[in-house]
Each structure stands twice: as C-alpha cells, then as structure tokens.
Design a protein around this motif. Structure first.
Motif, PDB file in Angstrom:
ATOM      1  N   ALA A  78      15.315  67.632 -11.215  1.00  0.00           N
ATOM      2  CA  ALA A  78      14.836  68.604 -12.203  1.00  0.00           C
ATOM      3  C   ALA A  78      14.364  69.887 -11.527  1.00  0.00           C
ATOM      4  N   ALA A  79      13.677  69.747 -10.394  1.00  0.00           N
ATOM      5  CA  ALA A  79      13.224  70.933  -9.656  1.00  0.00           C
ATOM      6  C   ALA A  79      14.409  71.730  -9.122  1.00  0.00           C
ATOM      7  N   SER A  80      15.489  71.041  -8.709  1.00  0.00           N
ATOM      8  CA  SER A  80      16.696  71.731  -8.258  1.00  0.00           C
ATOM      9  C   SER A  80      17.300  72.558  -9.387  1.00  0.00           C
ATOM     10  N   ALA A  85      18.095  77.971 -11.929  1.00  0.00           N
ATOM     11  CA  ALA A  85      17.936  78.814 -13.111  1.00  0.00           C
ATOM     12  C   ALA A  85      16.854  79.874 -12.943  1.00  0.00           C
ATOM     13  N   ALA A  86      16.208  79.927 -11.781  1.00  0.00           N
ATOM     14  CA  ALA A  86      15.053  80.806 -11.581  1.00  0.00           C
ATOM     15  C   ALA A  86      15.407  82.263 -11.879  1.00  0.00           C
ATOM     16  N   THR A  88      13.269  84.831 -11.503  1.00  0.00           N
ATOM     17  CA  THR A  88      12.533  85.709 -10.586  1.00  0.00           C
ATOM     18  C   THR A  88      12.261  84.987  -9.274  1.00  0.00           C
ATOM     19  N   ALA A  89      11.887  85.764  -8.269  1.00  0.00           N
ATOM     20  CA  ALA A  89      11.559  85.173  -6.972  1.00  0.00           C
ATOM     21  C   ALA A  89      10.325  84.284  -7.076  1.00  0.00           C
ATOM     22  N   GLU A  90       9.359  84.666  -7.913  1.00  0.00           N
ATOM     23  CA  GLU A  90       8.145  83.868  -8.057  1.00  0.00           C
ATOM     24  C   GLU A  90       8.449  82.489  -8.626  1.00  0.00           C
ATOM     25  N   VAL A  91       9.334  82.428  -9.618  1.00  0.00           N
ATOM     26  CA  VAL A  91       9.715  81.145 -10.213  1.00  0.00           C
ATOM     27  C   VAL A  91      10.442  80.286  -9.180  1.00  0.00           C
ATOM     28  N   LEU A  92      11.291  80.913  -8.376  1.00  0.00           N
ATOM     29  CA  LEU A  92      12.026  80.162  -7.356  1.00  0.00           C
ATOM     30  C   LEU A  92      11.069  79.568  -6.329  1.00  0.00           C
ATOM     31  N   VAL A  93      10.063  80.329  -5.918  1.00  0.00           N
ATOM     32  CA  VAL A  93       9.072  79.818  -4.968  1.00  0.00           C
ATOM     33  C   VAL A  93       8.358  78.608  -5.558  1.00  0.00           C
ATOM     34  N   CYS A  94       7.913  78.717  -6.815  1.00  0.00           N
ATOM     35  CA  CYS A  94       7.211  77.597  -7.465  1.00  0.00           C
ATOM     36  C   CYS A  94       8.110  76.372  -7.575  1.00  0.00           C
ATOM     37  N   ALA A  95       9.387  76.592  -7.911  1.00  0.00           N
ATOM     38  CA  ALA A  95      10.323  75.473  -8.033  1.00  0.00           C
ATOM     39  C   ALA A  95      10.553  74.808  -6.684  1.00  0.00           C
ATOM     40  N   ARG A  96      10.579  75.585  -5.608  1.00  0.00           N
ATOM     41  CA  ARG A  96      10.749  75.011  -4.273  1.00  0.00           C
ATOM     42  C   ARG A  96       9.550  74.146  -3.884  1.00  0.00           C
ATOM     43  N   ILE A  97       8.356  74.581  -4.277  1.00  0.00           N
ATOM     44  CA  ILE A  97       7.161  73.780  -3.998  1.00  0.00           C
ATOM     45  C   ILE A  97       7.239  72.452  -4.737  1.00  0.00           C
ATOM     46  N   VAL A  98       7.668  72.491  -6.001  1.00  0.00           N
ATOM     47  CA  VAL A  98       7.825  71.259  -6.778  1.00  0.00           C
ATOM     48  C   VAL A  98       8.881  70.363  -6.140  1.00  0.00           C
ATOM     49  N   GLN A  99       9.971  70.953  -5.673  1.00  0.00           N
ATOM     50  CA  GLN A  99      10.998  70.192  -4.954  1.00  0.00           C
ATOM     51  C   GLN A  99      10.398  69.450  -3.767  1.00  0.00           C
ATOM     52  N   GLY A 100       9.600  70.153  -2.988  1.00  0.00           N
ATOM     53  CA  GLY A 100       8.981  69.538  -1.815  1.00  0.00           C
ATOM     54  C   GLY A 100       8.059  68.396  -2.172  1.00  0.00           C
TER      55      GLY A 100
END
Length: 467
Positions: A78-80, A85-86, A88-100
């Motif tokens: 789901a995080a992937s 779909a991010a 903005t860059a801010e959303v992508l950063v948050c999604a990467r943290i959730v991925q981790g």
C-alpha cells in the motif's frame, strides 16, 4: 514455495533501497524536489527501518510470524502505491517513511519463518539464499530502475519503480496466506515503545537540521541546538535501556553487549563505514545524471560493476581471507575502498558531459571490491563472541546500526554535496563534478578514522572458519 515467497518479500525491501537512487534526478525534476527532499526519500526509509526492525521482531513473537508478515507485506504494498501516486515531494517522503516502517515489520519474520520451517541441519541452503539477496538486489536495482525509467510505461516515468511492487506484493500476500505455517514464540517479550519514541526523537533532532543544512546558509542557531539536544536524548535512551535490562525486562538493545570490545568496536566500525558508502551512492547518481547528462541506463551500467565486485569480494573475504588474516581482512578492504574512491575523484575532476561510463569503471570495480572485503568479515568479527542467548539481540543491533549509518551518511554527505554545487555552478558540469570530488575527499578522511577504529576488532586467533 513458502521459502520463495518470504525471500521474494525480503528482496522487495532490499530492492527499494537500491533502486530509488537512480530515480532521484527524475523525481527532482517532476516534483520540483529540493535537495533535502531527495535526502529524506532515502534517509526516511532507512531510518524508519532501523528504528522499527527490533520492534517488528517482537511483534512476530507476540502475535505470530505469519500474521505479522502478512501485515508487513500489505502495508509495504500500500505504501508503494502511495509512493507511485505521490503528487508532491512531501507526500513521497511520507510514503517512503511508511514503506520503511512496514519493511521493518515484514523482514524480521523472514528469519523466524526459516527457523520454523527447517531443522537446524537443513537451514544452510535457505540461509545462504537469504544472505545472497543483498548482493542480488544491489546488482538488479540500478539496471531494473533504468529499464523502468526508459520504458516509461503509460507515461508514468519514475512512478513505475513503485508501481511494480503492487502486483508482486499482492502475489506474495496471497501465496504467503496459503502456504506459510502459523507459529509464535514460546516466550512473550514486552514491547519497549518508550525506547522507540526516545530513540526516534533523538535521531530526528540530529538528522533534521543536518539535512536542512543543505538548503540554508549559514546554519541557524536552532540547528546546532537541535543536534546537541539529539545527543542528550540518545544518551537518555542508553540510560533507559540499561534500566530496563537491570530490571530483567525487554529493552530494545542489550546495552551490556556494547561493553564487549569486539561488539562495541565492530558496531562503531560498521557505523563509520556506512557513512561514506551510502553518501557515495546518492552523490554519484547526482554526478552522472544531472551533472554529466547520462541517461538512467548509462548511469545504471556505470554503477552495476560495484555490486558485482562486492558480491565476489565478500565471498572471498569471508571464506578465504578472514580465517587466515582476521581483522586485517577488514583493514585491507578499507584501504581498497579508499583507493576506489580516490580513482573516482580523479575521474570526476576531469569529467565533462561527454565522459563515457567506462571511464569510471576502474574506480567502481576497485571500490566494490573494497566494500565486499569489508562488509562480510566485519559481521562475523563483530558477532563472533556474542553469547548464544543474546544472538538475536546482537544480530538485530548490528543490522540497526548499519541502517542508522546509512541514514546519517545520506544526510551528512548529501549536505556536503548540495552545499558545494551552487559554488561551482558555472562549470561545464554545473558544479556537480567539483561537489562530488569534495565529498569524496571528505569520505577518505572518514575512512582513515574507520581504519583506526577497526583495531578494536578481534585479531586472527579470535576468528573461526565459517561453515
């Protein structure tokens, strides 16, 4: 089939660490991402993974390895999708943290499942397959990322690097639900959520101003205050862990292990080693693509010999050199790595937009060999004398320190690199070559410190021949 599916999930995690480096220039262009955003896309993932991996292992003990593994796969997938779909860059950063975070839930269950599914004398092949994944992911990441970027399926560009996880994740989830056995630990360790919060706060207080430093000049007073507070908070974390251990409870880390010279020295060597190495991967991709104008495929081919050389040298170092030379194997690796960095700095110093990827080949191969001679022997030297009852804690601590080193390395050397680029913006390479060279010379100084610290590792007589 059960082994294949858990290894596939672990491979997804490792691949997402290596594949993202090659997409960063494209992400920066499309999302107008700042240097700090790029660093957080890497650091956010590894930091979340490092902070969550021990807790993830405890969750498996408490609630069952299969259930927690499935939760990790579902969350990671789901995080992937959110990364792909991010907007903005801010959303992508948050999604990467959730991925981790979800990777930290998923990955510890892999070793637990192997122990569950195989008798001790049958685990050799499964463990060998698991150990080889890091080299395979490192070799596959740059090329797969380049292929996906160049294919540009449905005009999605860099987003396909994350979309590809969705069908793989769904297949892995359905297969794992059908074939994995149900089990949980016979012991019921408690979760040290307080320790997670304290350590997270301390590391963020240090990393946030370090990364912001790539955008603000001169550094404001709050940045220095924040880093000092971070060190104080981490000291409080160590004290908290000691107190829990003294009461017979379950701390995140067994602080007592750090008193062993081999463990303390090995972990410090591990941390210092990963600082320049992970900083190198970030800055090298920036040099090749925005600086020299290489395509993703060319930059992927340029870095590909590194993981191949690392894999070969790791096997040679652990099986042949380590039993004969002990810690000297690691020290040889550090010297070879430094030589590779120096060759790359010399090539970058005279690089132009017409420089061919083959010009970097000697430095890339030598650097990869140095990394391989260091990483595999270092793990064995560090964990060799840990008592069996603390084996899981020692292994978890070793992996956590590696991830923390990766996080700090990206933040530290990314800051040095992006601060140098504007100062040389008038050069043919836009300042990227000079910035990369400055970063490499800083790396060499740190490798010299790492070499000195490596004398804390056990000598030859402390090392047993690996099976």
């Amino acid at each position: 089939m059960a082994l294949v599916v858990i290894l596939l999930a672990s491979f997804m995690d490792l691949l997402d660490v290596t594949i993202v480096n090659i997409t960063l220039p494209s992400v920066r262009t499309e999302l107008n991402a700042s240097p700090a955003h790029l660093q957080w896309m890497l650091t956010g993932y590894t930091l979340a993974f490092a902070l969550g991996i021990i807790t993830g292992a405890r969750l498996g003990d408490l609630y069952g390895y299969k259930r927690v593994f499935l939760t990790g796969i579902a969350g990671f997938t789901a995080a992937s999708a959110l990364c792909g779909a991010a907007p903005t860059a801010e959303v992508l950063v948050c999604a990467r943290i959730v991925q981790g975070l979800f990777a930290a839930v998923m990955v510890p269950q892999v070793l637990s499942q192997i122990q569950l599914m195989y008798a001790p004398h049958e685990r050799g092949g499964a463990m060998a397959a698991f150990s080889s994944l890091s080299g395979l992911a490192a070799a596959t990441g740059p090329i797969l990322g380049a292929v996906l970027l160049q294919a540009d399926w449905f005009g999605q560009g860099w987003r396909t690097v994350f979309w590809i996880n969705i069908p793989v994740g769904i297949l892995a989830f359905l297969t794992a639900a059908a074939v994995l056995p149900e089990a949980r630990s016979t012991t019921r360790p408690r979760l040290d959520l307080t320790g997670v919060l304290i350590s997270s706060a301390g590391l963020i207080l240090i990393l946030y101003p370090l990364i912001k430093g790539s955008e603000e000049r001169p550094w404001p007073l709050w940045a220095y205050v924040s880093m000092i507070l971070g060190v104080i908070v981490l000291a409080g974390f160590v004290r908290h862990q000691r107190r829990l251990s003294g009461r017979g409870k379950s701390p995140l880390i067994e602080v007592g292990l750090l008193r062993m010279r081999s463990v303390g020295g090995g972990l410090l060597t591990q941390f210092l080693f990963f600082l320049p190495v992970m900083g190198f991967f970030l800055t090298f991709m920036q040099l090749l693509q925005p600086g020299l104008g290489m395509t993703p495929m060319s930059s992927g081919l340029t870095i590909l010999p590194w993981p191949i050389a690392t894999t070969i040298a790791a096997g040679l170092g652990a099986a042949v050199l380590l039993p004969r030379l002990g810690r000297i194997t690691v020290q040889i690796g550090l010297v070879v790595l430094a030589l590779g960095f120096a060759l790359l700095a010399l090539t970058a110093g005279s690089a132009t937009p017409g420089t061919n990827w083959l010009d970097f080949l000697p430095g890339v191969v030598v650097g990869g060999l140095g990394m391989g001679l260091t990483v595999a022997p270092l793990a064995q030297l560090t964990l060799e004398k840990i008592p069996t009852r603390h084996a899981a804690s020692g292994s978890g601590l070793f992996n956590t320190i590696a991830q923390l080193g990766a996080s700090v390395g990206v933040a530290l050397f990314g800051t040095v690199f992006f601060a140098q680029v504007p100062a040389h913006a008038g050069e043919p390479t836009g300042g990227y070559a000079s910035a990369f060279t400055a970063t490499i010379w800083s790396s060499l100084l740190l490798l010299a410190v790492t070499f000195a610290v490596s004398f804390l590792l056990p000598r030859k007589e402390a090392v047993s021949t690996p099976a």
